[in-house]
Design an enzyme around this catalytic site. Structure first.
Site, PDB file in Angstrom:
ATOM      1  N   CYS A   2      85.416  36.285  67.480  1.00 33.87           N
ATOM      2  CA  CYS A   2      87.373  36.854  67.643  1.00 33.87           C
ATOM      3  C   CYS A   2      87.757  38.424  66.784  1.00 33.87           C
ATOM      4  CB  CYS A   2      87.753  35.442  66.082  1.00 33.87           C
ATOM      5  SG  CYS A   2      87.787  34.321  67.638  1.00 33.87           S
ATOM      6  N   ARG A  27      85.543  41.716  71.046  1.00 29.16           N
ATOM      7  CA  ARG A  27      85.405  40.186  69.973  1.00 29.16           C
ATOM      8  C   ARG A  27      85.234  38.893  70.818  1.00 29.16           C
ATOM      9  NH1 ARG A  27      84.236  43.280  64.911  1.00 29.16           N
ATOM     10  NH2 ARG A  27      84.084  40.727  64.033  1.00 29.16           N
ATOM     11  N   TRP A  80      87.116  34.136  70.511  1.00 26.78           N
ATOM     12  CA  TRP A  80      86.247  33.179  71.419  1.00 26.78           C
ATOM     13  C   TRP A  80      86.056  31.795  70.743  1.00 26.78           C
ATOM     14  CZ3 TRP A  80      81.214  30.953  69.424  1.00 26.78           C
ATOM     15  CH2 TRP A  80      80.222  30.953  70.592  1.00 26.78           C
ATOM     16  N   ASN A 114      89.130  33.715  61.483  1.00 30.00           N
ATOM     17  CA  ASN A 114      87.497  34.394  62.426  1.00 30.00           C
ATOM     18  C   ASN A 114      86.962  33.440  62.182  1.00 30.00           C
ATOM     19  OD1 ASN A 114      85.528  35.184  63.530  1.00 30.00           O
ATOM     20  ND2 ASN A 114      85.997  37.642  62.915  1.00 30.00           N
ATOM     21  N   GLY A 115      85.821  32.639  62.225  1.00 32.32           N
ATOM     22  CA  GLY A 115      84.862  31.413  61.629  1.00 32.32           C
ATOM     23  C   GLY A 115      85.041  30.844  61.586  1.00 32.32           C
ATOM     24  N   GLU A 496      64.370  41.446  77.726  1.00 34.29           N
ATOM     25  CA  GLU A 496      65.541  42.389  77.559  1.00 34.29           C
ATOM     26  C   GLU A 496      66.382  42.146  78.855  1.00 34.29           C
ATOM     27  OE1 GLU A 496      68.470  44.270  76.464  1.00 34.29           O
ATOM     28  OE2 GLU A 496      67.487  43.044  75.258  1.00 34.29           O
ATOM     29  N   LYS A 500      69.810  40.275  80.670  1.00 32.20           N
ATOM     30  CA  LYS A 500      70.777  41.348  80.858  1.00 32.20           C
ATOM     31  C   LYS A 500      71.300  40.327  82.052  1.00 32.20           C
ATOM     32  CE  LYS A 500      71.455  43.878  77.707  1.00 32.20           C
ATOM     33  NZ  LYS A 500      71.699  43.275  77.218  1.00 32.20           N
ATOM     34  N   GLU A 503      73.200  37.384  81.247  1.00 32.25           N
ATOM     35  CA  GLU A 503      73.963  37.682  80.239  1.00 32.25           C
ATOM     36  C   GLU A 503      75.642  37.585  82.110  1.00 32.25           C
ATOM     37  OE1 GLU A 503      73.992  39.153  76.287  1.00 32.25           O
ATOM     38  OE2 GLU A 503      73.114  40.431  78.142  1.00 32.25           O
ATOM     39  N   HIS A 519      49.721  29.671  84.178  1.00 27.80           N
ATOM     40  CA  HIS A 519      49.701  28.136  83.399  1.00 27.80           C
ATOM     41  C   HIS A 519      50.678  27.908  82.901  1.00 27.80           C
ATOM     42  CE1 HIS A 519      46.350  29.953  81.554  1.00 27.80           C
ATOM     43  NE2 HIS A 519      46.318  31.151  81.132  1.00 27.80           N
ATOM     44  N   LYS A 618      81.357  39.765  71.740  1.00 32.11           N
ATOM     45  CA  LYS A 618      79.992  40.557  70.681  1.00 32.11           C
ATOM     46  C   LYS A 618      80.286  40.309  69.240  1.00 32.11           C
ATOM     47  CE  LYS A 618      78.208  44.810  71.620  1.00 32.11           C
ATOM     48  NZ  LYS A 618      77.089  44.859  72.151  1.00 32.11           N
TER      49      LYS A 618
END
Length: 623
Positions: A2, A27, A80, A114-115, A496, A500, A503, A519, A618
């Site tokens: 946010c 954000r 968000w 925000n939170g 990583e 990517k 995402e 395995h 983000k």
């Protein structure tokens, strides 16, 4: 998460609020909105007005123009979603609906947040019993009603009283119908900064939101509350004691949020990596502990004292820590444990007071990592160091030692240049600890420094392979699943790469240490399952080749990033891109770049929103 912008000014502040939202949209982008006090510009008949949208900020602007929204006092928010689906009634800013006897008094308080408020259900029930009507599913609306219920002519006092009832994390900005030139802000666990202008004052989640408006920034401490009025402000700490916070000149470049020649921020940031690495390593002539000195401690003393390392991080930063574990144990000969920050503080652990606790975060405000750091400190682990991209962040302030990377602003949600600069900083930390422990010879130091200086040129050569990777992306675009394989230091790089792809393309991807394939995961391999393999010419290459044969024997199709001297050739079912050069222990920094490009171009081919992938944002400032 946010983004918040707020202001008190004698001019129409709406364009600045909207511009700030555009810069903070990374954000959160599930919804956005602006609220103003129309009376703040002298229109005594004006009240609280707002515009909200579940589209992007660019669409919100059209609504604002249509509604002729203007005001000198205002707050804005890009969201968000945590509580409540992305919908207009859940979008911020939220208005209170106060009561007067049996009559509702709408729109007395406007608030953005925000939170996460953990006790919102309890407060909601209490406020409903008082007659407050809720129009959203958010925890934020609870705060607006609570402030309204406590208001008795002074907004700051009402907010102060409301904060004592809140459990959780928050950054808030709020104004009241009866006080047209006043905004009150507060932060606890979520970032909030104060901007000081000429006769006007601002609040924001990030200084970049105010670039070009003011460069005079006050970084509020955790627990601070701030009262901003026309051309003046007051700051109080969590005990309600008036405090002075330093005003810093911060040159937050708005150009960081401009695309230039690139199609997306992610592509821009991938191609900025040579410069970002060069900037992060700028001025490094030799390996000395002082590179990591902080305001609170000397790295030389700490590095001599510690006998093991604990790395705490989340997401992409966690994978950089996993690479560093290999480096620290192989080069510095020091045991290293890497923990997912969101898990670390919820288990019983054995604390060694001689541990160096290393946190890694792009923003320096990651809630889970900050909480893990504080948990480690509560266990008596006092030697703390952060690798962070924001010098003014909470992480830098709360750790005794620090290395600030110079990746620059990273707008794309999927991290790229922040990751590679973290690796560069972690390699420096490895060498500094190796030196402190007597494991770094002068010859090795000179060789490693030479290799690091060559990294920007080596990265440019990797980026030149973009056309070949684009061809791979066309094949990946039709897939729904993928496997990534790596061994040793390249196993975290495979992780990583899979992250990517997940995402930004929404292709289900998993990564494995290649030796684990037999395995269990080998059962997934078919001709429809592409298998990406990171194949440097290292000690594990022959083992990796055997794992690749296991894939081919089951009809799997390989996509191999191979060093030139690995003797892995393209053939039916084996697609090879040759890395320009073998880079030894620093190879992970190079091998991750083609994986970033593969994810990026696959997302472009699938038509997804590259910079703003669904459900993500983000700077994760909620738990």
């Amino acid at each position: 998460m946010c983004g918040i912008v707020g202001a008190v000014s004698s001019r129409n502040i709406v364009p600045i609020l909207v511009q700030g939202l555009q810069r903070l949209e990374y954000r959160g982008y599930d919804s956005c909105g602006v609220a103003v006090h129309a009376a703040s510009l002298g229109n005594l008949q004006g009240g609280l007005q707002r515009a909200r949208s579940t589209s992007r900020v660019s669409e919100l602007m059209a609504q604002i123009e249509q509604d002729h929204l203007q005001g000198g006092t205002g707050i804005a928010h890009t969201r968000w979603a945590t509580h409540g689906a992305p919908a207009v009634h859940n979008a911020h800013p939220h208005f209170s609906h106060g009561t007067s006897g049996d009559t509702l008094k709408p729109g007395r308080v406007a608030l953005v947040h925000n939170g996460i408020i953990e006790n919102h259900d309890e407060l909601r029930a209490e406020l409903q019993a008082k007659g407050y009507v809720f129009s959203s599913q958010t925890d934020t609306e609870v705060i607006a009603h609570l402030v309204d219920s406590l208001y008795n002519g002074d907004l700051f006092e009402a907010v102060q009283a409301a904060l004592t009832r809140l459990h959780g994390a928050y950054a808030i900005a709020v104004f009241h119908k009866d006080e047209p030139q006043r905004v009150v802000g507060a932060r606890a666990g979520s970032p909030l900064i104060l901007g000081v202008g000429e006769g006007e004052t601002f609040l924001a989640s990030d200084a970049m939101a105010l670039a070009g408006v003011t460069d005079q920034i006050v970084y509020l401490e955790d627990g601070d509350r701030v009262d901003i009025q026309l051309g003046k402000y007051w700051v109080f700490d969590r005990t309600n004691k008036p405090v002075q916070r330093e005003v810093k000149t911060v040159h937050a470049h708005s150009g960081a949020a401009e695309l230039g020649q690139y199609r997306h921020y992610m592509q821009k940031e991938i191609f900025e990596q040579p410069r970002a690495i060069a900037d992060t390593l700028e001025g490094i002539e030799g390996i000395v502990p002082e590179l990591f000195d902080g305001a609170q401690a000397s790295a030389h003393r700490v590095f001599k004292t510690v006998d093991n390392v604990l790395i705490l991080a989340c997401g992409t930063s966690y994978y950089s820590g996993c690479v560093a574990k290999y480096w620290l144990e192989a080069i510095a000969k020091i045991p290293c444990q890497v923990e997912i920050a969101s898990e670390y503080r919820y288990r019983e652990s054995v604390a060694n007071p001689n541990t160096l606790v290393v946190t890694i975060s792009q923003s320096g405000e990651t809630a889970d990592t900050l909480a893990a750091l504080r948990h480690a400190q509560s266990l008596g682990l006092e030697h703390t160091l952060t690798i962070c991209n924001v010098a003014t962040s909470a992480m830098v302030r709360e750790c005794k030692l620090a290395y600030v990377t110079r990746a620059g602003a990273e707008i794309g949600v999927a991290s790229t240049k922040a990751f590679t600069t973290q690796l560069a900083a972690l390699f420096l930390l490895t060498l500094a600890l190796a030196q402190a422990k007597g494991h770094l010879s002068d010859a090795d130091e000179a060789r490693y420094i030479k290799d690091m200086r060559h990294l920007p040129a080596a990265l440019q050569a990797v980026l030149a392979q973009e056309p070949q990777i684009m061809a791979w992306a066309q094949e990946f675009a039709s897939k729904e699943n993928a496997l990534f394989l790596g061994r040793g230091t390249h196993y975290p790089i495979a992780l990583e790469g899979a992250l990517k792809l997940k995402e930004i393309t929404y292709i289900h991807a998993e990564a494995y240490a290649a030796g684990e394939l037999k395995h269990g995961p080998l059962a997934l391999v078919t001709s429809a399952m592409p298998v990406v393999t990171v194949a440097p010419n290292d000690a594990l290459l022959e083992k990796l080749k055997s794992n690749m044969q296991e894939v081919r024997a089951r009809g799997g199709v390989l996509y191999v990033l191979a060093d030139g001297d690995t003797h892995i050739e393209s053939s039916e079912g084996v697609n090879v891109i040759r890395m320009p050069e073998h880079y030894g222990v620093l190879s992970p920094i190079l091998h991750v770049v083609p994986l970033q490009l593969l994810a990026y171009h696959t997302a472009c081919a699938r038509g997804t929103d590259v910079d703003k992938p669904r459900n993500l944002a983000k700077s994760v400032t909620v738990e």
